[in-house]
Design an enzyme around this catalytic site. Sequence first.
Site, PDB file in Angstrom:
ATOM      1  N   GLU A 137      48.962 -49.827  44.034  1.00  0.00           N
ATOM      2  CA  GLU A 137      50.056 -50.856  43.532  1.00  0.00           C
ATOM      3  C   GLU A 137      51.031 -52.249  43.983  1.00  0.00           C
ATOM      4  OE1 GLU A 137      49.401 -47.487  42.261  1.00  0.00           O
ATOM      5  OE2 GLU A 137      48.313 -48.093  40.924  1.00  0.00           O
TER       6      GLU A 137
ATOM      7  N   GLU B 198      49.571 -52.494  65.096  1.00  0.00           N
ATOM      8  CA  GLU B 198      48.792 -51.469  66.041  1.00  0.00           C
ATOM      9  C   GLU B 198      49.082 -50.537  65.794  1.00  0.00           C
ATOM     10  OE1 GLU B 198      49.907 -53.243  70.018  1.00  0.00           O
ATOM     11  OE2 GLU B 198      50.701 -53.364  67.752  1.00  0.00           O
TER      12      GLU B 198
ATOM     13  N   SER C  22      61.521 -41.020  51.553  1.00  0.00           N
ATOM     14  CA  SER C  22      61.861 -41.817  50.177  1.00  0.00           C
ATOM     15  C   SER C  22      62.547 -40.191  49.937  1.00  0.00           C
ATOM     16  CB  SER C  22      60.507 -40.554  49.047  1.00  0.00           C
ATOM     17  OG  SER C  22      59.507 -41.188  49.746  1.00  0.00           O
TER      18      SER C  22
END
Lengths: 387, 387, 318, 318
Positions: free
Chosen positions: A371, A254, A134
């Site tokens: 979302e 996985e 981020s």
Amino acid sequence: MDLTWGDEEEAFRAEARRWLTANLAAWREECGGEPASGDTRHGFAQHLLWERRLFEGRWAAVSWPERYGGRDASLWQWLIFEEEYYRAGGPPRVTQNGIFLLAPTLFEFGTPAQQDHVLARMAAAEDLWCQGWSEPNAGSDLAGITSRATRVDGGWVIDGQKTWTTRGAFCTHLFGLFRSDPDAERHRGLTYLLVPLDTDGVTVRGFGRLDGDEGFAEVFFDSAFVADDAVPGGVVLGGVGEGWSVAMATTGSERGLTLRSPGRFLAAVDRLADLYRASGPDPLVRDRIVDCWMRAEAYELFTLQAVTELTGSRAAMGAESSINKIWWSELDVDIHHTALDLLGPAAEVEGPWAKGWQFSLSGPIYAGTNEIQRNIAAERLLGLPRR
Amino acid sequence: MDLTWGDEEEAFRAEARRWLTANLAAWREECGGEPASGDTRHGFAQHLLWERRLFEGRWAAVSWPERYGGRDASLWQWLIFEEEYYRAGGPPRVTQNGIFLLAPTLFEFGTPAQQDHVLARMAAAEDLWCQGWSEPNAGSDLAGITSRATRVDGGWVIDGQKTWTTRGAFCTHLFGLFRSDPDAERHRGLTYLLVPLDTDGVTVRGFGRLDGDEGFAEVFFDSAFVADDAVPGGVVLGGVGEGWSVAMATTGSERGLTLRSPGRFLAAVDRLADLYRASGPDPLVRDRIVDCWMRAEAYELFTLQAVTELTGSRAAMGAESSINKIWWSELDVDIHHTALDLLGPAAEVEGPWAKGWQFSLSGPIYAGTNEIQRNIAAERLLGLPRR
Amino acid sequence: MRFALTDEQLAFRDAVRDLLSKQCPPDVVRAAWGAPPGALQRGPWDALAEMGVLSAMSPEGSGGMGLDFCWMVAVLEETGRAALPHPVVETVAVLGPLRAPEGMTSAALGGTPAPCAFDADQLLVDHDRALRLYRREDVLLEELAAVDRARRLGVVKALNGDGEVVADDPAAIEAAFDRGALGTAAQLIGVGQAMLDLTVDYVKERRQFGVPVGSFQAVKHRLADAHKALAFARPAVLRAAWSVASSAPTTGRDVALAKAMASEAADHTGRACLQCHGAIGYTVEYDLHLFLKRAWALSRAWGDSRWHRRRVAAAIGI
Amino acid sequence: MRFALTDEQLAFRDAVRDLLSKQCPPDVVRAAWGAPPGALQRGPWDALAEMGVLSAMSPEGSGGMGLDFCWMVAVLEETGRAALPHPVVETVAVLGPLRAPEGMTSAALGGTPAPCAFDADQLLVDHDRALRLYRREDVLLEELAAVDRARRLGVVKALNGDGEVVADDPAAIEAAFDRGALGTAAQLIGVGQAMLDLTVDYVKERRQFGVPVGSFQAVKHRLADAHKALAFARPAVLRAAWSVASSAPTTGRDVALAKAMASEAADHTGRACLQCHGAIGYTVEYDLHLFLKRAWALSRAWGDSRWHRRRVAAAIGI
């Protein structure tokens, strides 16, 4: 169909249980009582003791090859280990972003030299890896990354800023995406880099999460030169400009974060049921606990089904991991909300449930907001049109 | 602040209660028992008997001027009447689309001749009005209307199709929007027209709603010529090409459908509480009934607040009507869902609650889906950006 | 029938809002997080005292203004909107109508912790079938670590002396509790509104995928629902104020409904606002958490929603 | 550990799906809405019989295939997906393992109405501490108007004779009930999936505001949640099938969990699908209502979600 465990798995479970019981007690004793949160500087150091214990017992990354400190365990054994881990009250893993986010990508895209160097030191908690996805303007919209990596002789020069870097202030290394082609937009022209945090020009500033712990960091890159050999085997993971596909390839794998082990929630619901038994009868709360219990159970069953498929033909969960993430994150919120309601006015005082409640609220946000996950589920699983 | 009713209102309430009690009993006797649904052909005829009774008692449209059969009642009195109406078990009004959708627009935009002719006959249930908004490809997106009205000498020629026309198969007249300027798009070039359904070239086909009643109709216009004087005072309401603003001006008005009277839900919750008392204790259901009761009560209070504002300075609810519509429609669903849960296996057998449940499910869809209402609330009340 | 505040009541509210916007910006709340016990800044408190707010509900003869709850409901909502850390509900609404407060008064009824316990001049305690007012120095307190540190909680461990009995009639004690619940309900509406306003501003500015995140339908709908919850809880709180003011027979039921709805509205709003913020909302450097944690605390103080719903059930006979 | 159906089980399911897609399109369900009592079309039923489905769970010696519930769970899901009106759960899963059915068998346990009551050849009734099988002509029935008319309900008013006792051990009676609940849970998953598939197709095509309505985030999220509910309920149903098949000690708990989750998933899916359709979903001319009403009926048949949740609570000791 066969929902029974074989002798090998039962033996593995028994071994894990014995080791965890003994070593958790020993670790707590070593810490002089209940350790502090792993997201504080003091607690992080305490949790490193635990991580090193796990490594010594070869439990740090059970599904990894033995040469990196693992046990070559099957996914079934991994699930069993996780179940026992949380049942025994094992602490959150402060190494998890390396082990669950970086390592699967290394297994798939890393060179042997990168794997040999990075994985063993990661399992041993010698190198501590934090993620650098981020940025202030690239959160849900990860493709909006603007931090730049400029190719220079013998390495890369990095400029920009990463943020929401979990435990960044305590780690030694960062993995993340940087824009290596300044003319490319969105998902193109990104490169996945491995960056030692002691590089000149890198500044790490820890800051407080909602729950008060210094669990986040901002990482500033000010013309930081990262030499090609700053990590043995090279600092580029996958190819130059291939960062997006490298990073995304294992998000649904996985070993990815999205397959968060059911054991964690089964254990939390058990603790909730214990709290209920101690708090006296209330049919409304009882029904909510049944609801949580059923959802934890369904999560375990969904996971067993997924692992059956993974160990058969199919390679990865794919977009099903999006509903998986919604499921466990909302379950976690509801488990803790129910606990706070049981506690009543005492819920406003700090304690494990209040802490867990606050942490649970990050679940619907991190690793792709719910979302975004619902968009993915609708578009990729149901085939609904993008706008 | 004063939450007590004055003598005048109490007298009005007493009069309404007396009249309703006596006349509902008389009407049921006239029908030979519980009347059929007003959305069936037989039941509609029975409900017209009731509507004419209401008109004779001057209760058909209490807030209208006396010359049109009303009582010049205040909004407060209207609320009181509605409360008493539902408390007494009054049936759904088969004339409601005329009285609550067309009439407010007529009061605002109609010529005196239109008002004089249409309103009195509407209140008397001599003319029966259905709405002609939706088309097969213009539902939530009402501005997508394609039915055309072409100006010719002495009138209009209409082509196209309307649908979801409630009780259209039983009505005599239709009001609706038609595209009068074929070159205009979306909200422009629409005209609000009043159309007798016995016009040549108009075909009405009733079809079944979810609950099995023939409550919907499709209306086909095949070069139907509507003379300017087909409705005395003229068939255009407001100006030619002004249809959109004419239709929208009163959607949030005090007499608009969105200010659905709280009395209806207060009465429904009372019946639900009665059902609960007869069904034996269950703390979970009890809590859901409390929830419904609180929401019905809050709806009444919200309405009292709105009416206080309306009778003061402000002219209309505006976009607040959007959250209003979400509130009562979701409450109605939950009231009925709770009732079905109380009934248990008996819920799958037809009866008033099962019927009410099915009807309640139309609430979040009609008069602008709740998704559209939430968009409106976010954009107009909170100022969030359109896409 | 008139269900609205008067112009005078609204002007009083506006004056308090104006005062708090100057005297109690988020920095003051943050300061309350860090100040040692007993060292809470008194700036906003003294300003409220000067305006007469703190004795507004106290009898006129005793130096108060004798105002009823209709006057205070919007004012208390403003104190919630500002996340004012001081025990204004306890001082003004719980003690006030019984007796003019002498300084900052906290309350610990039913054994619950007292907010600003070490900062208060007086503590109101229910003990031995009466509401008793103690001077701070006559109460032995233990500090509690609240999630919302601005709550500055203390729990009463021991009392010195009998205190001053301010109510011993069970109905008066219950009425005092109801005023606490109602004042807290009003604050919750304000806390919720503050969170919603902050979030609406943020999602208009914050851009992802090339557009403001507030243009996404998921964000719009979640915030529309938060607005709806607050818009319908607010009149419920206002009605309870009228019931208290007019001693309506339904007062207990109406207060219970108000507190239940306000608690739920604030809780839902808080979760919606955190989610719509994303990661920035999850930091202590951003202001949202100050309000969020207040909402969690107040939604459980003076009876949580489950408790008040049971009161409603009993009142409506189911 | 292997939590998946075998290839053979999946092939059996596919064969039934294929059969039902031909034999039981929505028109056949509509015909069941209109046919007089006793006049239900037998086309799909006879085809299922011919394939061996109807006696699949009956002992091999008696002409059945002796298959366990792991074989039937996906097959019954398909009968739900087709909204098959015939009493397949009652015949195959409830009676089947006790005794090979002779023709169409309905069931009325615990005094609940029997589906296809007038159409059945046999009725299974719990009476006088036993499960008893009666010939249709030995049962006096009263017609009930079901919301889902394809349920063709009748309630047992009187019985002629003692019937044939097929189970009198309480554990066997409870196991038969659990098989009914589990078979119905499997059908509910199928009904839910049918509604979701229909809706996904519709919202891809239906355009409003110049775009497919399926591109709106509100529609996407609602259908994603429906998919999620079904995707997590399905393994719960599958596990219960294993528990029944292996006589696990947790069978009662696992069946209760499966029926509760399947009921809730189908209910939520139905509401989402109706809302995402808008007005067209609210007509009887469109197919959705056939499935929606089946979901309402089956979610309450064989114990509703509240009832099964209480069983779960007892089983986990809270």
